[in-house]
Design a protein around this motif. Structure first.
Motif, short mmCIF file in Angstrom:
data_model
loop_
_atom_site.label_atom_id
_atom_site.label_comp_id
_atom_site.label_asym_id
_atom_site.label_seq_id
_atom_site.Cartn_x
_atom_site.Cartn_y
_atom_site.Cartn_z
N ALA A 124 0.86 -1.17 0.05
CA ALA A 124 0.01 -0.01 0.04
C ALA A 124 0.84 1.12 -0.12
CB ALA A 124 -0.77 0.17 1.28
N ALA A 125 1.99 1.22 0.76
CA ALA A 125 2.74 2.37 0.84
C ALA A 125 3.44 2.56 -0.47
CB ALA A 125 4.07 2.25 1.83
N ILE A 126 3.93 1.47 -1.11
CA ILE A 126 4.49 1.49 -2.49
C ILE A 126 3.58 1.99 -3.42
CG2 ILE A 126 5.30 0.23 -4.45
CD1 ILE A 126 6.56 -1.76 -2.18
N ASP A 127 2.27 1.81 -3.62
CA ASP A 127 1.29 2.25 -4.30
C ASP A 127 1.03 3.90 -4.05
OD1 ASP A 127 0.65 -0.05 -5.88
OD2 ASP A 127 -0.96 -0.57 -4.40
N GLU A 128 1.08 4.25 -2.92
CA GLU A 128 1.11 5.75 -2.71
C GLU A 128 2.45 6.27 -2.90
OE1 GLU A 128 -0.39 5.80 1.33
OE2 GLU A 128 -2.27 4.54 0.85
N PHE A 129 3.56 5.69 -3.09
CA PHE A 129 4.67 6.72 -3.13
C PHE A 129 4.83 7.32 -4.40
CE2 PHE A 129 9.05 7.14 -4.91
CZ PHE A 129 9.54 7.57 -3.78
N GLN A 130 5.43 8.62 -4.01
CA GLN A 130 5.59 9.55 -5.25
C GLN A 130 6.81 10.15 -4.94
OE1 GLN A 130 2.40 12.35 -6.07
NE2 GLN A 130 0.98 10.57 -6.44
N PRO A 131 7.71 10.28 -6.00
CA PRO A 131 8.97 10.85 -5.60
C PRO A 131 8.96 12.46 -5.36
CG PRO A 131 8.97 10.38 -7.99
CD PRO A 131 7.88 9.95 -7.38
N VAL A 132 9.63 12.97 -4.38
CA VAL A 132 9.61 14.47 -4.18
C VAL A 132 10.80 15.20 -4.62
CG1 VAL A 132 9.51 16.51 -2.54
CG2 VAL A 132 7.89 14.35 -2.27
N ASP A 133 10.74 16.01 -5.69
CA ASP A 133 11.93 16.73 -6.13
C ASP A 133 12.87 15.62 -6.76
OD1 ASP A 133 11.01 19.11 -5.68
OD2 ASP A 133 11.73 19.11 -3.61
N GLU A 136 4.62 1.10 -14.36
CA GLU A 136 3.65 1.69 -15.14
C GLU A 136 3.43 2.99 -14.90
OE1 GLU A 136 0.35 -0.93 -14.27
OE2 GLU A 136 1.29 -3.10 -15.11
N ARG A 137 3.65 3.51 -13.68
CA ARG A 137 3.18 4.87 -13.32
C ARG A 137 4.59 5.87 -14.05
NH1 ARG A 137 2.16 3.17 -8.00
NH2 ARG A 137 4.03 4.36 -7.28
N TYR A 138 5.70 5.34 -13.86
CA TYR A 138 6.72 6.05 -14.51
C TYR A 138 7.36 5.29 -15.70
CZ TYR A 138 5.83 8.18 -9.96
OH TYR A 138 5.20 8.67 -8.78
N PRO A 139 6.64 5.26 -16.53
CA PRO A 139 7.27 4.24 -17.91
C PRO A 139 8.54 4.62 -18.32
CG PRO A 139 5.42 5.69 -18.58
CD PRO A 139 5.69 5.91 -17.02
N THR A 140 8.86 5.80 -18.52
CA THR A 140 10.36 6.15 -19.04
C THR A 140 11.21 6.69 -17.97
OG1 THR A 140 9.49 8.58 -19.19
CG2 THR A 140 9.08 6.76 -21.18
N ASP A 141 10.84 6.22 -16.79
CA ASP A 141 11.94 6.51 -15.65
C ASP A 141 12.82 5.48 -15.00
OD1 ASP A 141 13.18 8.07 -13.35
OD2 ASP A 141 11.55 9.25 -13.34
N ASP A 142 13.98 5.68 -14.48
CA ASP A 142 14.44 4.58 -13.83
C ASP A 142 14.47 4.76 -12.15
OD1 ASP A 142 16.59 6.48 -13.31
OD2 ASP A 142 18.00 5.32 -14.06
N GLY A 143 13.86 5.70 -11.79
CA GLY A 143 13.86 6.08 -10.31
C GLY A 143 15.06 6.35 -9.67
N GLY A 192 13.09 7.07 -0.25
CA GLY A 192 11.90 6.45 0.29
C GLY A 192 11.18 5.28 -0.53
N LEU A 193 11.35 5.06 -1.57
CA LEU A 193 10.81 3.85 -2.35
C LEU A 193 12.01 3.05 -2.16
CD1 LEU A 193 9.08 2.29 -4.23
CD2 LEU A 193 10.28 3.29 -6.19
N ASP A 194 13.14 3.21 -2.13
CA ASP A 194 14.10 2.26 -2.09
C ASP A 194 14.16 1.63 -0.61
OD1 ASP A 194 16.51 1.04 -3.04
OD2 ASP A 194 17.85 2.43 -1.84
#
Length: 142
Positions: free
Chosen positions: A10-19, A50-57, A24-26
């Motif tokens: 649930a926390a992973i589903d809610e995660f969004q990077p800030v700046d 799927e939320r970030y299809p062209t990113d590598d986080g 936090g995802l790691d």
């Protein structure tokens, strides 16, 4: 008290990077892969791609990839993810399976999965380009 894999998912589903900060995802991934049932969170892990299809986080997505690949039976989740919302990482995962001699991904021809991504104009161009490059690379090696 340690959180359950469902709570972490649930926390992973809610995660969004800030700046552009993905730490936090790691940390969530580290916590998740210490639980007894990370396989129950495969949907959440693929939804990050799927939320970030062209990113590598900021490199964190490689941790997802390696963690997912360590879970038996992930291939059907991968096939569903790439069919519904292709991402660069789902494309890479299909190609890695093909390179290891596995031709079917969740019961579907892996090369066809890549070809479908290439032909789908609604997929981000960067994802289609990656799919084309990996599809071509695989074809050359066969």
């Amino acid at each position: 008290m340690a959180r359950t894999s469902a709570e972490i998912a649930a926390a992973i589903d809610e995660f969004q990077p800030v700046d552009g900060e993905w730490l936090g995802l790691d940390e969530l991934l580290e916590e998740l892969f210490q639980t007894e049932s990370p396989e129950s969170t495969l949907g959440s892990l693929f939804r990050v791609f799927e939320r970030y299809p062209t990113d590598d986080g900021a490199g964190v997505f490689w941790g997802i990839l390696h963690g997912v690949e360590s879970i038996p039976g992930y291939e059907s989740h991968l096939a569903r993810s790439i069919q519904s919302n292709p991402s660069e990482f789902s494309v890479i995962m299909v190609h890695r399976l093909l390179n290891s001699g596995i031709e079917e991904v969740g019961g579907i021809d892996g090369q066809s999965l890549l070809e479908d991504v290439v032909q789908n104009q609604s997929v981000p161009e960067a994802v289609r380009t990656t799919a084309q490059r990996l599809y071509d690379k695989h074809r050359k090696s066969t």
